[in-house]
Design a protein around this motif. Structure first.
Motif, PDB file in Angstrom:
ATOM      1  N   TYR A 101     -32.584  10.456 -31.773  1.00  0.00           N
ATOM      2  CA  TYR A 101     -32.758  10.874 -30.383  1.00  0.00           C
ATOM      3  C   TYR A 101     -33.519   9.813 -29.606  1.00  0.00           C
ATOM      4  O   TYR A 101     -34.323   9.076 -30.172  1.00  0.00           O
ATOM      5  CB  TYR A 101     -33.630  12.139 -30.302  1.00  0.00           C
ATOM      6  CG  TYR A 101     -33.096  13.358 -30.988  1.00  0.00           C
ATOM      7  CD1 TYR A 101     -32.326  14.288 -30.306  1.00  0.00           C
ATOM      8  CD2 TYR A 101     -33.403  13.609 -32.323  1.00  0.00           C
ATOM      9  CE1 TYR A 101     -31.867  15.431 -30.933  1.00  0.00           C
ATOM     10  CE2 TYR A 101     -32.945  14.754 -32.963  1.00  0.00           C
ATOM     11  CZ  TYR A 101     -32.180  15.659 -32.257  1.00  0.00           C
ATOM     12  OH  TYR A 101     -31.728  16.789 -32.883  1.00  0.00           O
ATOM     13  N   ARG A 103     -36.255  10.239 -26.716  1.00  0.00           N
ATOM     14  CA  ARG A 103     -37.057  11.324 -26.139  1.00  0.00           C
ATOM     15  C   ARG A 103     -38.004  10.762 -25.091  1.00  0.00           C
ATOM     16  O   ARG A 103     -38.765   9.836 -25.359  1.00  0.00           O
ATOM     17  CB  ARG A 103     -37.865  12.014 -27.246  1.00  0.00           C
ATOM     18  CG  ARG A 103     -38.777  13.112 -26.730  1.00  0.00           C
ATOM     19  CD  ARG A 103     -39.447  13.876 -27.842  1.00  0.00           C
ATOM     20  NE  ARG A 103     -40.354  13.031 -28.600  1.00  0.00           N
ATOM     21  CZ  ARG A 103     -40.807  13.348 -29.815  1.00  0.00           C
ATOM     22  NH1 ARG A 103     -40.429  14.456 -30.403  1.00  0.00           N
ATOM     23  NH2 ARG A 103     -41.633  12.546 -30.440  1.00  0.00           N
ATOM     24  N   THR A 104     -37.949  11.314 -23.886  1.00  0.00           N
ATOM     25  CA  THR A 104     -38.852  10.884 -22.821  1.00  0.00           C
ATOM     26  C   THR A 104     -40.226  11.506 -23.024  1.00  0.00           C
ATOM     27  O   THR A 104     -40.383  12.448 -23.812  1.00  0.00           O
ATOM     28  CB  THR A 104     -38.321  11.287 -21.426  1.00  0.00           C
ATOM     29  OG1 THR A 104     -38.342  12.711 -21.331  1.00  0.00           O
ATOM     30  CG2 THR A 104     -36.918  10.750 -21.194  1.00  0.00           C
ATOM     31  N   LEU A 106     -41.632  13.404 -21.124  1.00  0.00           N
ATOM     32  CA  LEU A 106     -41.569  14.814 -20.703  1.00  0.00           C
ATOM     33  C   LEU A 106     -40.771  15.662 -21.708  1.00  0.00           C
ATOM     34  O   LEU A 106     -40.415  16.804 -21.418  1.00  0.00           O
ATOM     35  CB  LEU A 106     -40.946  14.937 -19.312  1.00  0.00           C
ATOM     36  CG  LEU A 106     -41.781  14.347 -18.170  1.00  0.00           C
ATOM     37  CD1 LEU A 106     -41.039  14.458 -16.849  1.00  0.00           C
ATOM     38  CD2 LEU A 106     -43.129  15.056 -18.085  1.00  0.00           C
ATOM     39  N   LYS A 107     -40.470  15.078 -22.863  1.00  0.00           N
ATOM     40  CA  LYS A 107     -39.822  15.768 -23.990  1.00  0.00           C
ATOM     41  C   LYS A 107     -38.339  16.062 -23.779  1.00  0.00           C
ATOM     42  O   LYS A 107     -37.778  16.927 -24.443  1.00  0.00           O
ATOM     43  CB  LYS A 107     -40.558  17.072 -24.365  1.00  0.00           C
ATOM     44  CG  LYS A 107     -42.032  16.890 -24.669  1.00  0.00           C
ATOM     45  CD  LYS A 107     -42.267  16.062 -25.896  1.00  0.00           C
ATOM     46  CE  LYS A 107     -43.751  15.998 -26.217  1.00  0.00           C
ATOM     47  NZ  LYS A 107     -44.100  14.854 -27.040  1.00  0.00           N
ATOM     48  N   HIS A 108     -37.690  15.360 -22.851  1.00  0.00           N
ATOM     49  CA  HIS A 108     -36.235  15.477 -22.732  1.00  0.00           C
ATOM     50  C   HIS A 108     -35.607  14.633 -23.828  1.00  0.00           C
ATOM     51  O   HIS A 108     -35.955  13.458 -23.977  1.00  0.00           O
ATOM     52  CB  HIS A 108     -35.754  15.011 -21.351  1.00  0.00           C
ATOM     53  CG  HIS A 108     -36.272  15.853 -20.236  1.00  0.00           C
ATOM     54  ND1 HIS A 108     -37.096  15.346 -19.257  1.00  0.00           N
ATOM     55  CD2 HIS A 108     -36.099  17.162 -19.960  1.00  0.00           C
ATOM     56  CE1 HIS A 108     -37.402  16.319 -18.411  1.00  0.00           C
ATOM     57  NE2 HIS A 108     -36.821  17.429 -18.816  1.00  0.00           N
ATOM     58  N   GLU A 109     -34.693  15.217 -24.592  1.00  0.00           N
ATOM     59  CA  GLU A 109     -34.090  14.502 -25.713  1.00  0.00           C
ATOM     60  C   GLU A 109     -32.592  14.296 -25.496  1.00  0.00           C
ATOM     61  O   GLU A 109     -31.895  15.194 -25.049  1.00  0.00           O
ATOM     62  CB  GLU A 109     -34.305  15.271 -27.017  1.00  0.00           C
ATOM     63  CG  GLU A 109     -35.742  15.295 -27.447  1.00  0.00           C
ATOM     64  CD  GLU A 109     -35.967  15.978 -28.782  1.00  0.00           C
ATOM     65  OE1 GLU A 109     -37.037  15.735 -29.369  1.00  0.00           O
ATOM     66  OE2 GLU A 109     -35.090  16.742 -29.237  1.00  0.00           O
ATOM     67  N   LYS A 110     -32.155  13.087 -25.847  1.00  0.00           N
ATOM     68  CA  LYS A 110     -30.741  12.743 -25.772  1.00  0.00           C
ATOM     69  C   LYS A 110     -30.333  12.241 -27.154  1.00  0.00           C
ATOM     70  O   LYS A 110     -30.987  11.356 -27.721  1.00  0.00           O
ATOM     71  CB  LYS A 110     -30.551  11.638 -24.731  1.00  0.00           C
ATOM     72  CG  LYS A 110     -29.162  11.064 -24.675  1.00  0.00           C
ATOM     73  CD  LYS A 110     -29.132   9.908 -23.684  1.00  0.00           C
ATOM     74  CE  LYS A 110     -27.815   9.174 -23.786  1.00  0.00           C
ATOM     75  NZ  LYS A 110     -27.784   8.009 -22.911  1.00  0.00           N
ATOM     76  N   ASP A 133     -32.084   5.118 -18.182  1.00  0.00           N
ATOM     77  CA  ASP A 133     -32.161   6.070 -17.073  1.00  0.00           C
ATOM     78  C   ASP A 133     -33.604   6.278 -16.631  1.00  0.00           C
ATOM     79  O   ASP A 133     -34.473   6.565 -17.442  1.00  0.00           O
ATOM     80  CB  ASP A 133     -31.575   7.423 -17.484  1.00  0.00           C
ATOM     81  CG  ASP A 133     -30.150   7.299 -17.975  1.00  0.00           C
ATOM     82  OD1 ASP A 133     -29.504   6.291 -17.647  1.00  0.00           O
ATOM     83  OD2 ASP A 133     -29.693   8.198 -18.694  1.00  0.00           O
ATOM     84  N   GLU A 136     -39.097   6.847 -16.773  1.00  0.00           N
ATOM     85  CA  GLU A 136     -39.926   7.514 -17.774  1.00  0.00           C
ATOM     86  C   GLU A 136     -40.033   6.714 -19.062  1.00  0.00           C
ATOM     87  O   GLU A 136     -39.035   6.214 -19.578  1.00  0.00           O
ATOM     88  CB  GLU A 136     -39.297   8.873 -18.110  1.00  0.00           C
ATOM     89  CG  GLU A 136     -40.120  10.031 -17.636  1.00  0.00           C
ATOM     90  CD  GLU A 136     -39.569  11.341 -18.143  1.00  0.00           C
ATOM     91  OE1 GLU A 136     -40.176  11.888 -19.065  1.00  0.00           O
ATOM     92  OE2 GLU A 136     -38.529  11.770 -17.625  1.00  0.00           O
ATOM     93  N   PHE A 138     -40.457   6.303 -23.089  1.00  0.00           N
ATOM     94  CA  PHE A 138     -39.695   7.060 -24.081  1.00  0.00           C
ATOM     95  C   PHE A 138     -40.042   6.645 -25.503  1.00  0.00           C
ATOM     96  O   PHE A 138     -40.723   5.641 -25.729  1.00  0.00           O
ATOM     97  CB  PHE A 138     -38.187   6.905 -23.838  1.00  0.00           C
ATOM     98  CG  PHE A 138     -37.679   5.509 -24.093  1.00  0.00           C
ATOM     99  CD1 PHE A 138     -37.147   5.151 -25.330  1.00  0.00           C
ATOM    100  CD2 PHE A 138     -37.732   4.541 -23.097  1.00  0.00           C
ATOM    101  CE1 PHE A 138     -36.692   3.865 -25.557  1.00  0.00           C
ATOM    102  CE2 PHE A 138     -37.265   3.254 -23.315  1.00  0.00           C
ATOM    103  CZ  PHE A 138     -36.747   2.917 -24.557  1.00  0.00           C
TER     104      PHE A 138
END
Length: 165
Positions: A101, A103-104, A106-110, A133, A136, A138
């Motif tokens: 993953y 992960r930013t 802010l805990k957004h995971e891709k 993107d 932030e 990561f």
């Protein structure tokens, strides 16, 4: 760059997972579990990180390890897409999954990659593009998921970020 010869190089075990990645050598492993050598030195005494299916983990339980935070404030990191290069070893009849993953903070995971099942009894190289993107900061997260076979496991070695970030 981290070859795990001395320590985890700033990579950290996640606290909200089920078990940990372990630093180890093939010379301390039981016969039939994991790679015969590490990737860096190609020696049984070389180090790598490893998760092994065992009686202590239930199938489906997760182990996560995270990179140091990479800064988007570096202008080159915004302009160019950076890359992580790593070597993995996933061998056994009951291997589950390795998921990588981005992960930013802010805990957004891709999800960057999802490998499932036996990948062969050898080290394989993979290069993944880290998306640029936003602004932030990561981390990259490696998540191993336990399978059912007690001799099966997943190993990682030589994790390297491109110079841009």
């Amino acid at each position: 760059h981290c070859n795990f010869e001395f320590d985890l190089c700033g990579w950290k075990q996640d606290e909200d997972d089920d078990f940990n990645w372990h630093l180890r050598t093939s010379s301390t492993a039981k016969l039939g579990t994991g790679p015969a050598t590490d990737h860096t030195l190609q020696e049984p005494s070389g180090h790598y990180i490893f998760i092994k299916n065992s009686f202590f983990q239930l199938p489906g339980q997760k182990s996560r390890i995270s990179s140091p935070v990479l800064s988007r404030r570096n202008k080159n990191c915004k302009v160019r897409e950076s890359v992580i290069i790593f070597y993995y070893h996933m061998y056994g009849a009951h291997i589950e999954s390795l998921i990588i993953y981005q992960r930013t903070t802010l805990k957004h995971e891709k999800i960057l990659l999802n490998l499932t099942g036996n990948q062969g009894n050898f080290w394989q190289r993979k290069a993944l593009t880290l998306s640029g993107d936003g602004d932030e900061d990561f981390q990259v997260v490696f998540e191993g998921i336990a399978g059912e076979g007690p001799k099966d496991g997943i190993a990682l070695d030589d994790l390297t970020f491109s110079r841009e970030c």
